[in-house]
Design a protein around this motif. Sequence first.
Motif, PDB file in Angstrom:
ATOM      1  N   ALA A  40      -6.251   8.727   5.590  1.00 24.65           N
ATOM      2  CA  ALA A  40      -6.837   7.786   6.546  1.00 24.65           C
ATOM      3  C   ALA A  40      -6.375   6.358   6.272  1.00 24.65           C
ATOM      4  O   ALA A  40      -6.239   5.556   7.198  1.00 24.65           O
ATOM      5  CB  ALA A  40      -8.357   7.869   6.487  1.00 24.65           C
ATOM      6  N   LEU A  41      -6.107   6.041   4.999  1.00 23.13           N
ATOM      7  CA  LEU A  41      -5.670   4.700   4.617  1.00 23.13           C
ATOM      8  C   LEU A  41      -4.269   4.390   5.130  1.00 23.13           C
ATOM      9  O   LEU A  41      -4.009   3.308   5.671  1.00 23.13           O
ATOM     10  CB  LEU A  41      -5.715   4.556   3.090  1.00 23.13           C
ATOM     11  N   ILE A  42      -3.363   5.340   4.977  1.00 21.67           N
ATOM     12  CA  ILE A  42      -1.970   5.069   5.337  1.00 21.67           C
ATOM     13  C   ILE A  42      -1.638   5.441   6.780  1.00 21.67           C
ATOM     14  O   ILE A  42      -0.608   5.001   7.306  1.00 21.67           O
ATOM     15  CB  ILE A  42      -0.995   5.803   4.386  1.00 21.67           C
ATOM     16  N   LYS A  43      -2.500   6.204   7.434  1.00 17.55           N
ATOM     17  CA  LYS A  43      -2.199   6.662   8.803  1.00 17.55           C
ATOM     18  C   LYS A  43      -1.937   5.510   9.762  1.00 17.55           C
ATOM     19  O   LYS A  43      -0.934   5.534  10.500  1.00 17.55           O
ATOM     20  CB  LYS A  43      -3.330   7.551   9.312  1.00 17.55           C
ATOM     21  N   ILE A  68      -0.863   2.577   9.129  1.00 17.34           N
ATOM     22  CA  ILE A  68       0.373   1.889   8.730  1.00 17.34           C
ATOM     23  C   ILE A  68       1.579   2.677   9.225  1.00 17.34           C
ATOM     24  O   ILE A  68       2.526   2.112   9.801  1.00 17.34           O
ATOM     25  CB  ILE A  68       0.440   1.705   7.201  1.00 17.34           C
ATOM     26  N   ILE A  69       1.542   3.987   9.001  1.00 13.36           N
ATOM     27  CA  ILE A  69       2.643   4.843   9.454  1.00 13.36           C
ATOM     28  C   ILE A  69       2.732   4.829  10.974  1.00 13.36           C
ATOM     29  O   ILE A  69       3.821   4.873  11.547  1.00 13.36           O
ATOM     30  CB  ILE A  69       2.461   6.280   8.936  1.00 13.36           C
ATOM     31  N   LYS A  70       1.568   4.742  11.645  1.00 13.90           N
ATOM     32  CA  LYS A  70       1.566   4.699  13.117  1.00 13.90           C
ATOM     33  C   LYS A  70       2.290   3.448  13.612  1.00 13.90           C
ATOM     34  O   LYS A  70       3.022   3.497  14.619  1.00 13.90           O
ATOM     35  CB  LYS A  70       0.116   4.692  13.624  1.00 13.90           C
ATOM     36  N   LYS A  71       2.125   2.335  12.925  1.00 17.50           N
ATOM     37  CA  LYS A  71       2.825   1.109  13.316  1.00 17.50           C
ATOM     38  C   LYS A  71       4.338   1.288  13.176  1.00 17.50           C
ATOM     39  O   LYS A  71       5.105   0.859  14.052  1.00 17.50           O
ATOM     40  CB  LYS A  71       2.355  -0.064  12.451  1.00 17.50           C
ATOM     41  N   LEU A  72       4.767   1.907  12.081  1.00 19.21           N
ATOM     42  CA  LEU A  72       6.202   2.144  11.887  1.00 19.21           C
ATOM     43  C   LEU A  72       6.737   3.123  12.929  1.00 19.21           C
ATOM     44  O   LEU A  72       7.858   2.969  13.425  1.00 19.21           O
ATOM     45  CB  LEU A  72       6.451   2.677  10.477  1.00 19.21           C
ATOM     46  N   TYR A  73       5.922   4.126  13.253  1.00 19.17           N
ATOM     47  CA  TYR A  73       6.306   5.112  14.272  1.00 19.17           C
ATOM     48  C   TYR A  73       6.492   4.424  15.628  1.00 19.17           C
ATOM     49  O   TYR A  73       7.495   4.630  16.311  1.00 19.17           O
ATOM     50  CB  TYR A  73       5.229   6.194  14.353  1.00 19.17           C
ATOM     51  N   ASP A  74       5.516   3.600  16.009  1.00 15.92           N
ATOM     52  CA  ASP A  74       5.605   2.893  17.292  1.00 15.92           C
ATOM     53  C   ASP A  74       6.813   1.965  17.317  1.00 15.92           C
ATOM     54  O   ASP A  74       7.494   1.833  18.341  1.00 15.92           O
ATOM     55  CB  ASP A  74       4.330   2.084  17.544  1.00 15.92           C
ATOM     56  N   THR A 108       0.833  -1.205   0.000  1.00 11.40           N
ATOM     57  CA  THR A 108       0.000   0.000   0.000  1.00 11.40           C
ATOM     58  C   THR A 108       0.865   1.251   0.000  1.00 11.40           C
ATOM     59  O   THR A 108       0.611   2.207  -0.750  1.00 11.40           O
ATOM     60  CB  THR A 108      -0.929   0.009   1.226  1.00 11.40           C
ATOM     61  N   LEU A 109       1.907   1.261   0.828  1.00  6.53           N
ATOM     62  CA  LEU A 109       2.809   2.409   0.865  1.00  6.53           C
ATOM     63  C   LEU A 109       3.500   2.607  -0.480  1.00  6.53           C
ATOM     64  O   LEU A 109       3.698   3.740  -0.933  1.00  6.53           O
ATOM     65  CB  LEU A 109       3.858   2.232   1.965  1.00  6.53           C
ATOM     66  N   ASN A 110       3.865   1.494  -1.138  1.00  8.18           N
ATOM     67  CA  ASN A 110       4.546   1.583  -2.425  1.00  8.18           C
ATOM     68  C   ASN A 110       3.606   2.017  -3.549  1.00  8.18           C
ATOM     69  O   ASN A 110       4.066   2.460  -4.598  1.00  8.18           O
ATOM     70  CB  ASN A 110       5.185   0.233  -2.777  1.00  8.18           C
ATOM     71  N   GLY A 146      13.923   3.223  20.129  1.00  9.73           N
ATOM     72  CA  GLY A 146      14.696   4.389  20.534  1.00  9.73           C
ATOM     73  C   GLY A 146      15.263   5.195  19.386  1.00  9.73           C
ATOM     74  O   GLY A 146      16.171   6.012  19.587  1.00  9.73           O
ATOM     75  N   ASN A 147      14.754   4.966  18.176  1.00 11.34           N
ATOM     76  CA  ASN A 147      15.281   5.679  17.005  1.00 11.34           C
ATOM     77  C   ASN A 147      14.695   7.071  16.845  1.00 11.34           C
ATOM     78  O   ASN A 147      15.288   7.920  16.178  1.00 11.34           O
ATOM     79  CB  ASN A 147      15.012   4.860  15.742  1.00 11.34           C
ATOM     80  N   ILE A 148      13.498   7.303  17.390  1.00 12.13           N
ATOM     81  CA  ILE A 148      12.853   8.614  17.300  1.00 12.13           C
ATOM     82  C   ILE A 148      12.185   8.923  18.629  1.00 12.13           C
ATOM     83  O   ILE A 148      12.014   8.049  19.479  1.00 12.13           O
ATOM     84  CB  ILE A 148      11.788   8.662  16.183  1.00 12.13           C
ATOM     85  N   ASP A 149      11.835  10.179  18.822  1.00 12.12           N
ATOM     86  CA  ASP A 149      11.011  10.559  19.954  1.00 12.12           C
ATOM     87  C   ASP A 149      10.038  11.637  19.490  1.00 12.12           C
ATOM     88  O   ASP A 149       9.997  11.981  18.314  1.00 12.12           O
ATOM     89  CB  ASP A 149      11.864  11.057  21.129  1.00 12.12           C
ATOM     90  N   GLY A 150       9.257  12.150  20.409  1.00  9.75           N
ATOM     91  CA  GLY A 150       8.264  13.158  20.032  1.00  9.75           C
ATOM     92  C   GLY A 150       6.920  12.520  19.726  1.00  9.75           C
ATOM     93  O   GLY A 150       6.747  11.305  19.791  1.00  9.75           O
ATOM     94  N   LYS A 151       5.963  13.359  19.372  1.00  6.71           N
ATOM     95  CA  LYS A 151       4.602  12.907  19.127  1.00  6.71           C
ATOM     96  C   LYS A 151       4.422  12.413  17.691  1.00  6.71           C
ATOM     97  O   LYS A 151       5.187  12.762  16.792  1.00  6.71           O
ATOM     98  CB  LYS A 151       3.613  14.039  19.417  1.00  6.71           C
ATOM     99  N   PHE A 152       3.386  11.607  17.519  1.00  7.32           N
ATOM    100  CA  PHE A 152       3.132  11.011  16.215  1.00  7.32           C
ATOM    101  C   PHE A 152       2.683  12.038  15.191  1.00  7.32           C
ATOM    102  O   PHE A 152       3.067  11.963  14.005  1.00  7.32           O
ATOM    103  CB  PHE A 152       2.055   9.917  16.331  1.00  7.32           C
ATOM    104  N   ARG A 153       1.862  13.009  15.591  1.00  9.74           N
ATOM    105  CA  ARG A 153       1.267  13.926  14.616  1.00  9.74           C
ATOM    106  C   ARG A 153       2.307  14.695  13.799  1.00  9.74           C
ATOM    107  O   ARG A 153       2.233  14.719  12.574  1.00  9.74           O
ATOM    108  CB  ARG A 153       0.303  14.891  15.314  1.00  9.74           C
ATOM    109  N   PRO A 154       3.301  15.352  14.435  1.00 14.61           N
ATOM    110  CA  PRO A 154       4.327  16.029  13.620  1.00 14.61           C
ATOM    111  C   PRO A 154       5.137  15.049  12.769  1.00 14.61           C
ATOM    112  O   PRO A 154       5.575  15.390  11.673  1.00 14.61           O
ATOM    113  CB  PRO A 154       5.199  16.738  14.659  1.00 14.61           C
ATOM    114  N   TYR A 155       5.326  13.829  13.291  1.00 12.93           N
ATOM    115  CA  TYR A 155       6.039  12.797  12.528  1.00 12.93           C
ATOM    116  C   TYR A 155       5.262  12.461  11.256  1.00 12.93           C
ATOM    117  O   TYR A 155       5.834  12.384  10.159  1.00 12.93           O
ATOM    118  CB  TYR A 155       6.188  11.566  13.418  1.00 12.93           C
TER     119      TYR A 155
END
Length: 406
Positions: free
Chosen positions: A154-157, A159-165, A130-132, A171-180
């Motif tokens: 809404a479709l990819i959100k 999926i991206i949230k899973k990668l963010y988590d 889907t991302l591709n 420990g590769n990133i920090d901060g909130k999901f929305r700006p990411y």
Amino acid sequence: MKKQSASLIAKLLNKNSQPVQGSSSNEFKTTEEIIMRDVHELVPNPKNEKYSLDNIEELAMMIQITHNIEPIILKAMDNGKFMITSGHRRRLAQLYRLEQGMTDNPMVPTITREIINDFEDAITDDEMETLNIVFPNKGQRRNLTPSQEADEIALIKPIIKKLYDYQKAAGNIDGKFRPYFANILGISETSLHRKEAIRKVSDEVKVEVDAGNITATAAAELASMDTEKQNSVVEAIKDRGEEITVQAVKEEKKKVVGPKNAPISVVRKSPTECELEDEGQTKLFDQTRKNNTDKNISNDGVNSTDEVVPPVQKQEATDKDTAAKMWFQKEIVEKLKDAEQRLSVEAADKTEEECQEWQARVKVIKDVLAYLDESHCPERCKECCDDCDRPCEHSKNFQVANTMNN
């Protein structure tokens, strides 16, 4: 502090756009096997349906002039067929050439390439696909309407949230999901909020937004109301012959839902309901009935009035009290829905501190509803009632205050 980088997505997509690896993990094949296949046998990917496939004639003419078609990227299907992951416009351009008699050769160059997913612990292969499909289409060739773009987000959100988590846990990133997420999409957080708000407007408003009659900013302003009120606001602005701008929406909203900082009040819909509400105050707070009862009872506990209220009249009064209370609770529930919806909109684009006003409103309304739910019960816990400061006839503090007032 680690930056919220979208580089992971870029690496994932880049990996799937390159030739497959050779025997060595650091070695890529310089060429991939190109196989000529009948264009009629290639299966379009349903995930690509929402993207623009316009200017096919121009692409067909370019192919006709250059005699060059870039290989169409395919993935093998379980039924032995091949589905397109990249090259839908090239497929249509070749079909157009065949229909127009520009060529009688249906064969096109293809490369079979499996989707690479280095994060199987975070997302599925289908989600990677889907991302591709989505991100390569986020260029000049796509022509989505605002509502289609909102659906894509809404479709990819998730999926991206899973990668963010996944990245955050590592420990590769920090901060909130929305700006990411906004960074990955290449837009501001404000723009993200406006685009997502389009999914919250009514179907009628979406039509106007897609037609260019309402901007995404105005749609976001409308999204804080329920769909019926949204349509009323839009119709009222249209009836005045005005453009549906953000300012026009704000002004009309004041008439429908009141100013943002206005105290929440009960809306009286009809004279009959007003009468029920007035009569219901006796039941809700029971001050008038209690005072009248106290005046009719002497110090020795004997009723000084011989008048007896018929049971039928008592029942009628009780029915009206119940109806009034039910109506009042219904109005408060509607106010709670409006406040919670506004809080949701505010929370999406503001900090928790900036949302305290609406959080407080929601809490107060819930307290009122809780009180109404409990006030009818005569079997209140004595200890609770003695310590309670609310205006309830069972409360010792209320009784003392009422006695002092008399």
